[in-house]
Every structure is written in structure tokens, then in C-alpha cells.
Design a protein around this motif. Structure first.
Motif, mmCIF file in Angstrom:
data_model
loop_
_atom_site.group_PDB
_atom_site.id
_atom_site.type_symbol
_atom_site.label_atom_id
_atom_site.label_comp_id
_atom_site.label_asym_id
_atom_site.label_seq_id
_atom_site.Cartn_x
_atom_site.Cartn_y
_atom_site.Cartn_z
ATOM 1 N N PHE A 51 0.849 -1.192 0.000
ATOM 2 C CA PHE A 51 0.000 0.000 0.000
ATOM 3 C C PHE A 51 0.887 1.244 0.000
ATOM 4 C CE2 PHE A 51 -2.421 -3.477 1.654
ATOM 5 C CZ PHE A 51 -3.687 -3.313 1.118
ATOM 6 N N ASP A 52 0.670 2.112 -0.982
ATOM 7 C CA ASP A 52 1.526 3.273 -1.207
ATOM 8 C C ASP A 52 0.753 4.572 -1.010
ATOM 9 O OD1 ASP A 52 4.046 4.528 -2.815
ATOM 10 O OD2 ASP A 52 2.179 5.420 -3.536
ATOM 11 N N THR A 53 1.262 5.428 -0.125
ATOM 12 C CA THR A 53 0.650 6.724 0.086
ATOM 13 C C THR A 53 1.747 7.777 0.108
ATOM 14 O OG1 THR A 53 -0.843 7.996 1.535
ATOM 15 C CG2 THR A 53 0.664 6.455 2.617
ATOM 16 N N ALA A 54 1.392 9.022 0.440
ATOM 17 C CA ALA A 54 2.385 10.092 0.506
ATOM 18 C C ALA A 54 1.803 11.265 1.276
ATOM 19 C CB ALA A 54 2.812 10.541 -0.900
ATOM 20 N N TYR A 79 2.497 -4.288 3.780
ATOM 21 C CA TYR A 79 3.649 -3.396 3.682
ATOM 22 C C TYR A 79 3.130 -2.017 3.313
ATOM 23 C CZ TYR A 79 6.034 -7.897 3.259
ATOM 24 O OH TYR A 79 6.477 -9.186 3.464
ATOM 25 N N VAL A 80 3.574 -1.004 4.047
ATOM 26 C CA VAL A 80 3.122 0.351 3.763
ATOM 27 C C VAL A 80 4.320 1.213 3.355
ATOM 28 C CG1 VAL A 80 3.298 1.164 6.173
ATOM 29 C CG2 VAL A 80 1.709 2.295 4.576
ATOM 30 N N ALA A 81 4.085 2.047 2.353
ATOM 31 C CA ALA A 81 5.118 2.946 1.836
ATOM 32 C C ALA A 81 4.609 4.376 1.875
ATOM 33 C CB ALA A 81 5.476 2.572 0.397
ATOM 34 N N THR A 82 5.490 5.289 2.265
ATOM 35 C CA THR A 82 5.200 6.709 2.114
ATOM 36 C C THR A 82 6.503 7.426 1.777
ATOM 37 O OG1 THR A 82 3.969 8.602 3.010
ATOM 38 C CG2 THR A 82 5.426 7.423 4.541
ATOM 39 N N LYS A 83 6.452 8.769 1.705
ATOM 40 C CA LYS A 83 7.558 9.484 1.062
ATOM 41 C C LYS A 83 7.830 10.822 1.749
ATOM 42 C CE LYS A 83 5.402 7.708 -3.143
ATOM 43 N NZ LYS A 83 4.054 7.430 -2.555
ATOM 44 N N PHE A 84 9.096 11.270 1.682
ATOM 45 C CA PHE A 84 9.423 12.617 2.144
ATOM 46 C C PHE A 84 9.096 13.608 1.037
ATOM 47 C CE2 PHE A 84 12.309 16.271 2.263
ATOM 48 C CZ PHE A 84 11.828 16.846 3.429
ATOM 49 N N PRO A 85 8.270 14.624 1.322
ATOM 50 C CA PRO A 85 7.757 15.512 0.259
ATOM 51 C C PRO A 85 8.731 16.596 -0.181
ATOM 52 C CG PRO A 85 6.861 16.166 2.370
ATOM 53 C CD PRO A 85 7.666 14.915 2.625
ATOM 54 N N GLY A 86 9.837 16.179 -0.766
ATOM 55 C CA GLY A 86 10.836 17.131 -1.229
ATOM 56 C C GLY A 86 10.458 17.864 -2.493
ATOM 57 N N TYR A 87 9.272 17.582 -3.052
ATOM 58 C CA TYR A 87 8.800 18.331 -4.215
ATOM 59 C C TYR A 87 8.454 19.770 -3.823
ATOM 60 C CZ TYR A 87 4.464 16.928 -1.959
ATOM 61 O OH TYR A 87 3.487 16.698 -1.014
ATOM 62 N N ASP A 88 8.312 20.034 -2.525
ATOM 63 C CA ASP A 88 7.969 21.364 -2.027
ATOM 64 C C ASP A 88 9.162 21.916 -1.256
ATOM 65 O OD1 ASP A 88 6.971 23.607 -0.759
ATOM 66 O OD2 ASP A 88 5.112 22.657 -0.090
ATOM 67 N N SER A 89 9.720 23.025 -1.727
ATOM 68 C CA SER A 89 10.920 23.581 -1.097
ATOM 69 C C SER A 89 10.686 23.978 0.357
ATOM 70 C CB SER A 89 11.418 24.795 -1.892
ATOM 71 O OG SER A 89 10.434 25.816 -1.924
ATOM 72 N N ASP A 109 4.837 2.188 13.824
ATOM 73 C CA ASP A 109 6.121 2.437 14.480
ATOM 74 C C ASP A 109 7.267 2.467 13.475
ATOM 75 O OD1 ASP A 109 4.952 2.459 17.051
ATOM 76 O OD2 ASP A 109 4.984 0.265 17.092
ATOM 77 N N TYR A 110 7.011 1.958 12.286
ATOM 78 C CA TYR A 110 8.045 1.928 11.252
ATOM 79 C C TYR A 110 7.373 1.892 9.887
ATOM 80 C CZ TYR A 110 6.941 -3.040 10.751
ATOM 81 O OH TYR A 110 6.282 -4.229 10.535
ATOM 82 N N PHE A 111 8.127 2.298 8.869
ATOM 83 C CA PHE A 111 7.660 2.205 7.483
ATOM 84 C C PHE A 111 8.376 1.043 6.819
ATOM 85 C CE2 PHE A 111 7.464 6.904 8.289
ATOM 86 C CZ PHE A 111 6.082 6.985 8.360
ATOM 87 N N ASP A 112 7.620 0.215 6.136
ATOM 88 C CA ASP A 112 8.245 -0.875 5.388
ATOM 89 C C ASP A 112 9.087 -0.317 4.245
ATOM 90 O OD1 ASP A 112 6.827 -3.338 6.611
ATOM 91 O OD2 ASP A 112 5.197 -1.949 6.132
ATOM 92 N N PHE A 113 8.540 0.694 3.573
ATOM 93 C CA PHE A 113 9.225 1.333 2.449
ATOM 94 C C PHE A 113 9.085 2.843 2.595
ATOM 95 C CE2 PHE A 113 8.102 -2.897 1.126
ATOM 96 C CZ PHE A 113 9.202 -3.333 0.401
ATOM 97 N N TYR A 114 10.189 3.551 2.372
ATOM 98 C CA TYR A 114 10.164 5.009 2.459
ATOM 99 C C TYR A 114 10.962 5.559 1.288
ATOM 100 C CZ TYR A 114 9.708 9.569 4.701
ATOM 101 O OH TYR A 114 9.369 10.872 4.976
#
Length: 377
Positions: A51-54, A79-89, A109-114
Motif C-alpha cells: 500500500f503506497d501513500t504520501a 507493507y506500507v510505503a510513504t515518502k518525504f515531500p521534497g517536491y515542495d521547497s 512504528d516503522y515504514f516498510d518502504f520510504y
């Protein structure tokens, strides 16, 4: 459900993308939670485990809704995935603050994928400036602490941007998420990007497999050609079969907006049916015809560049023009142009037409750049 091996895990090839969840009254920030929970239940029951979110999806509401949906299941069942939003300065100096909020939003408590989100022309310098922003160092620390199990990145940038990122951090990247489909195999240098990642043994995650729905239906002539090859295959499924034909593709993310789309995709991913050489040639031929509709035939010979008094990178500008026109807008061209100095953008063309005198394709470059500037406002 088809599963792909990744470091001893079995990941569902079809990943549940949470960027286009069902919404209320067409308001992208108002997620229909009841419908989303039903879809997550259906996904889990049918073997989807990725499962992928952001941070930014659905006006920053995707993560909490997905957290609520997944909290009803044992933590080791997905497994859950999310992302650091570096598209925004505005976020570049907030990696720790945002990371902690994301854990809270998703209730884990943790991200499977980041992922480093959307490595592109606008943020590559910030991502690589670890002394100033510390994004890489912080994420590596979280990985050592077990709060990130697997670290990767998504990329909408050009080949030079991808190479810069991989030169700096490639040794620590476990996967790369690319916009990949049979249009972007050539249009966005997908073939070359996959080849580069293959060299580094970095597996590919796919976003935009249907190009925002553009590949769900084709012109009648193209559909007839594909139906002749595979009478029982749905037209949209050809996009997924194309991806099943690329060995390094591990997860294919689909942003499904309703139960019907989910069920159709589940039916497709019940089988692994890669394309034959004949089928692949036919599909890429159709893609080539599609890409010539409304685009300019630049071959990047660079003759024009040496004759431009403004020293514009005309082939790059024409490539971005093609992307913008074919997509009907979108963020990729404005994003890339935003990283250029003002005097290197389309509006800097002075209409001298010196470039047109040497263009082998006889492209009316000055008119194209004028149109591009107008489209961008």
C-alpha cells in the motif's frame, strides 16, 4: 495474485496506490472513507499486500485515512510505503518533523518502504545538499534505527537528474519508482532509465502504468489491432502486460478510484501474461503513432543550439513542449522549467528564426516556443 520476490519477501505485483482514492462531491481533499475501507478490505482479501501513500496526496489526508484502513489488520500482514515531500521547497528543512508526523498519521512504528519523493530538476540540488538540509543523513539514520525497513526514491526527472542522484546515493537505494508505461518507454526515456537501474541492480516500482487513464482506451484502429492479437484481453490490461514483460519491474502501483477499477485490476493480476515479441512490436508501434499526434518531430540533433543567440537548450524545451501538449498540461514541464533561469525558458526566444534555418525537421521552432510560453501563462 502474482507475487514478486524482493529481499526474501513476496510483494504483490499489483500495489494499492492511495493518490486517487474515492472522494466526496469531486473534492480531492474529502476522501470517502467508507468506500476506501471497503476497497482496502477487497484488496487484502485478494492478496494485495503493498500500500503506497504520501504526505501530499488528497490534501495531506491520504496518510491518515490509509492508516485507519490498515490499522484493522495485523501489522505483519501488509507493507506500507510513504515518502518525504521534497517536491515542495518549504519542506526541505523539515525532514525530522515531517517523518515523525507521518508515523503518527499512519499509526505505525516503522515504514516498510520510504522514498525520497519526486527526484527532479527542481529539488535535486536540495536532495544532494546534505550539509544544508540533512535529508539523506536523517533517512539513513532512521533506516539504521529500524524505522525505515527499505529506502528508495521516486523520480519524474530527466536522465541527467536520475544519474546525479544515483551517483550520490545509488549504493544505498533499494528500489526506484518510475513513471513507466508503453508511451513513456520512449517519451520519458523509460527504456534508458530502466537499463541504468538494471546496471546497478536496483529493482523498479512503477507509477502511472495507465498514464493517468490515457491508456485505458485507445483509438478504434489501435484497439482492433490489439484485439486481433489477443481477442480476450481488455485494452487497459495491455498496459499491465507490457510491464509484466520487463524483468526488473517488481511492483506496479495503480491509483484506483472505485471498487470496479480495483476488481478489474485484480482480475488482470491474477495471471502473468508477458507480451511476445510480435505483441510488443505492435504495442510500441501504436505508442509511436499516438506520440506523433500534436507533437513536434525533434530528433535532438542540436544544430539549432549552435545558432541560438540566446543559447537556449532548444531540444530540451521541445521535449518538454511535447510532454506538456500530449499530456494536456500536467506538472512535469512546469516543474522542469522552474529549475531553469528565466533567460533559458521558452519566453526568452526572441523570434530571430536562426534555429529554423538549420533544423533538418523544418520545425517552426520560434512558433512552438511562443505557443509553449502562452500555454504556461
Amino acid at each position: 495474485m502474482i507475487y514478486r520476490d524482493f529481499q526474501g519477501m513476496k510483494l504483490s505485483e499489483l500495489g494499492f496506490g492511495a493518490m486517487r482514492l474515492p472522494v466526496i462531491d469531486g473534492d480531492d481533499s474529502r476522501i470517502d472513507e467508507a468506500a476506501t475501507l471497503r476497497m482496502v478490505d477487497t484488496a487484502m482479501e485478494n492478496g494485495i499486500n503493498y500500500f503506497d501513500t504520501a504526505w501530499g496526496y488528497h490534501g495531506e489526508n491520504s496518510e491518515p485515512v490509509m492508516g485507519k484502513a490498515l490499522a484493522r489488520y495485523p501489522r505483519d500482514s501488509y507493507y506500507v510505503a510513504t515518502k518525504f515531500p521534497g517536491y515542495d521547497s518549504a519542506n526541505w528543512g523539515k525532514v525530522e518533523e515531517i517523518f515523525e508526523q507521518q508515523l503518527e498519521k499512519l499509526g505505525v512504528d516503522y515504514f516498510d518502504f520510504y522514498l525520497f519523493h519526486n527526484v527532479c530538476e527542481m529539488n535535486i540540488d536540495a536532495y544532494l545538499d546534505d550539509e544544508k538540509y540533512g535529508i539523506y543523513s536523517y533517512l539513513m539514520e532512521q533506516k539504521r534505527n529500524g524505522r525505515i525497513r527499505h529506502l528508495g526514491f521516486s523520480c519524474h526527472g530527466s536522465m541527467p537528474v536520475l544519474k546525479r542522484f544515483l551517483d550520490a546515493y545509488g549504493k544505498d537505494m533499494e528500489f526506484c519508482q518510475l513513471q513507466l508505461n508503453y508511451l513513456d518507454w520512449t517519451f520519458q526515456d523509460g527504456r534508458e532509465k530502466v537499463a541504468l537501474l538494471d546496471e546497478l541492480q536496483i529493482p523498479v516500482w512503477v507509477m502511472e502504468p495507465l498514464r493517468g487513464g490515457k491508456l485505458a482506451g485507445l483509438a478504434p484502429k489501435a484497439e482492433a489491432q490489439l484485439k486481433e492479437l489477443r481477442p480476450d484481453e481488455e485494452i487497459y490490461a495491455w498496459a499491465f502486460r507490457f510491464l509484466q514483460s520487463i524483468p526488473s519491474v517488481t511492483v506496479v502501483l495503480s491509483g484506483m478510484s472505485n471498487q470496479e477499477q480495483l476488481e478489474k485490476n485484480l482480475a488482470t493480476f491474477a495471471e502473468d501474461k508477458p507480451l511476445s515479441q510480435t505483441e510488443m512490436s505492435a504495442l510500441l508501434g501504436i505508442a509511436d503513432e499516438m506520440l506523433h499526434e500534436g507533437t513536434v518531430p525533434c530528433t535532438a540533433c542540436h544544430y539549432c543550439v549552435s545558432h541560438c543567440p540566446q543559447e537556449l537548450d532548444i531540444p530540451t524545451l521541445l521535449n518538454l513542449y511535447n510532454e506538456h501538449v500530449y499530456t494536456g498540461g500536467g506538472f512535469i514541464a512546469p516543474m522542469a522549467l522552474g529549475a531553469l533561469p528565466a533567460d533559458k525558458r521558452p519566453e526568452a526566444c526572441i523570434q530571430c528564426r536562426s534555429c529554423e534555418d538549420v533544423c533538418p525537421q523544418q520545425i517552426k521552432i520560434s512558433e512552438v516556443l511562443e505557443d509553449f510560453a502562452a500555454r504556461l501563462g
